[in-house]
Design an enzyme around this catalytic site. Structure first.
Site, PDB file in Angstrom:
ATOM      1  N   GLN A  85       3.527   3.772  42.051  1.00  0.00           N
ATOM      2  CA  GLN A  85       3.830   2.367  41.726  1.00  0.00           C
ATOM      3  C   GLN A  85       5.096   2.242  40.885  1.00  0.00           C
ATOM      4  O   GLN A  85       5.793   1.235  40.965  1.00  0.00           O
ATOM      5  CB  GLN A  85       2.652   1.719  40.968  1.00  0.00           C
ATOM      6  N   ASP A 103      -6.366  -2.491  32.976  1.00  0.00           N
ATOM      7  CA  ASP A 103      -7.273  -3.025  34.004  1.00  0.00           C
ATOM      8  C   ASP A 103      -8.571  -3.507  33.394  1.00  0.00           C
ATOM      9  O   ASP A 103      -9.271  -4.342  33.976  1.00  0.00           O
ATOM     10  CB  ASP A 103      -7.554  -1.966  35.065  1.00  0.00           C
TER      11      ASP A 103
HETATM   12  O1  MRU Z   1      -3.919   0.777  41.060  1.00  0.00           O
HETATM   13  P1  MRU Z   1      -3.096  -0.374  40.602  1.00  0.00           P
HETATM   14  O2  MRU Z   1      -1.683  -0.324  41.068  1.00  0.00           O
HETATM   15  O3  MRU Z   1      -3.762  -1.703  40.885  1.00  0.00           O
HETATM   16  O4  MRU Z   1      -3.078  -0.203  39.019  1.00  0.00           O
HETATM   17  C1  MRU Z   1      -2.446  -1.159  38.237  1.00  0.00           C
HETATM   18  C2  MRU Z   1      -2.422  -0.829  36.795  1.00  0.00           C
HETATM   19  O5  MRU Z   1      -2.949   0.163  36.362  1.00  0.00           O
HETATM   20  C3  MRU Z   1      -1.771  -1.809  35.883  1.00  0.00           C
HETATM   21  O6  MRU Z   1      -1.292  -1.174  34.741  1.00  0.00           O
HETATM   22  C4  MRU Z   1      -2.780  -2.891  35.450  1.00  0.00           C
HETATM   23  O7  MRU Z   1      -3.474  -3.409  36.543  1.00  0.00           O
HETATM   24  C5  MRU Z   1      -2.115  -3.998  34.735  1.00  0.00           C
HETATM   25  S1  MRU Z   1      -1.058  -4.939  35.814  1.00  0.00           S
HETATM   26  C6  MRU Z   1      -0.392  -6.197  34.917  1.00  0.00           C
END
Ligand code: MRU
Length: 316
Positions: free
Chosen positions: A175, A216
């Protein structure tokens, strides 16, 4: 200045397909809740607040198509288990009638931008001078716009502060490399990409003066579930005497969860580790452990930043 990756008009949810970035900007259209749940599970849309917004619209599509709310709810909740924002959005919709549900989903979407700007403002006021290190993508792509941790950096840039963000590539789903680097390039946020294993050397060379990450789910005791690798950064930050900040909306706080030990951690398919863009990089049949998130204990956190302001271990 901020990308918008989610669009809705009655009967159609459109998502900028984050699996295809940065190679192409492709939008997918979802007309039913099954498709929305699939888009969340397969990461066409990702990032806790963006997942919540998409799920809210998924519930609207379900209601419009006569799918029982309970069925839609369990489909969406099962899509990704760690980001509590998804449950928060569905619980908010539980409180409104079918007639009001579309307006409520739009409100969830619209409010997110204001929430993030407030997080950005509070966060920017706390950040020491110098560059920052982050992980994953916590920007406009992961939210309704602006972003949480990356939103704090965006706010600093908007204030004219000389900040540079170092983005961990974020193995295995990348990401950071695919999304944060793309978003920063698009929006004029100075950014340098590093491999995750370079974070310690970066800190040792004092190239950053703080670490900021999203979340999350934050448990009642302040433990933080965030992208796998976050805990390593927190440990490294403590060793190098750097502040470690967590930025997230109130909807990420789960007061029903006493500590990080109670947060469900999603495990993702082995292929995310054993292949790169479909090309095998490990021997066939290799056993893999692939948790998508880890838990950072509260005592490694310097401050928790929300739209209401920041709290620190001292403020309780
Ligand atoms: O697996 P993902 O890409 O959904 O994980 C996202 C994250 O870990 C972010 O740091 C979190 O969702 C915060 S987004 C503002």
């Amino acid at each position: 200045m901020s990308i918008s990756a989610i669009r809705y008009r009655p009967g159609l949810l459109e998502l900028l397909d984050q699996r295809r970035l940065p190679r192409e900007e492709h939008w997918i259209g979802c007309v039913d809740v099954e498709h929305v749940a699939e888009a969340i599970r397969d990461m066409a849309v990702r990032g806790a607040p963006a997942i919540a917004i998409a799920a809210a619209y998924g519930m609207v599509l379900a209601v419009h198509r006569g799918v029982p709310r309970a069925r839609a709810r369990s489909l969406l909740l099962a899509a990704r288990p760690t980001a509590v924002n998804l449950r928060w959005a569905l619980e908010r919709l539980d409180k409104v009638s079918d007639k009001r549900i579309e307006a409520e989903a739009k409100a969830i979407h619209d409010e997110d931008l204001g929430t993030n700007r407030a997080i950005g403002m509070h966060g920017a006021s706390l950040m020491p001078p110098g560059n920052v290190l982050t992980i994953c993508n916590t920007g406009a792509l992961a939210t309704g716009g602006w972003g949480t941790a990356l939103g704090v950096v965006r706010s600093m840039v908007c204030q004219g502060r000389p900040v540079h963000v170092y983005a961990c590539e974020t193995r295995p789903y990348l990401q950071g490399a695919r999304l944060t680097a793309w978003e920063c390039q698009r929006e004029g946020i100075p950014c340098t990409l590093i491999a995750d294993g370079m974070a310690a050397a970066l800190m040792r060379e004092r190239r950053v003066s703080a670490v900021i990450v999203g979340a999350d789910r934050v448990a009642a005791n302040g433990d933080v579930a965030n992208k796998i690798g976050t805990y390593s950064l927190a440990v490294l930050a403590r060793f190098h005497d750097l502040p470690f900040f967590v930025a997230f909306p109130r909807s990420t706080l789960d007061l029903r969860c006493p500590s990080g030990a109670h947060i469900p951690i999603e495990e993702r398919p082995a292929e995310e580790l054993t292949t790169l863009r479909g090309v095998p990089i490990a021997p066939a049949g290799q056993r893999v452990w692939n948790p998508a998130f880890d838990i950072t204990p509260a005592d490694l956190v310097h401050a928790w930043i929300t739209e209401d302001g920041a709290w620190t271990p001292e403020s309780g």
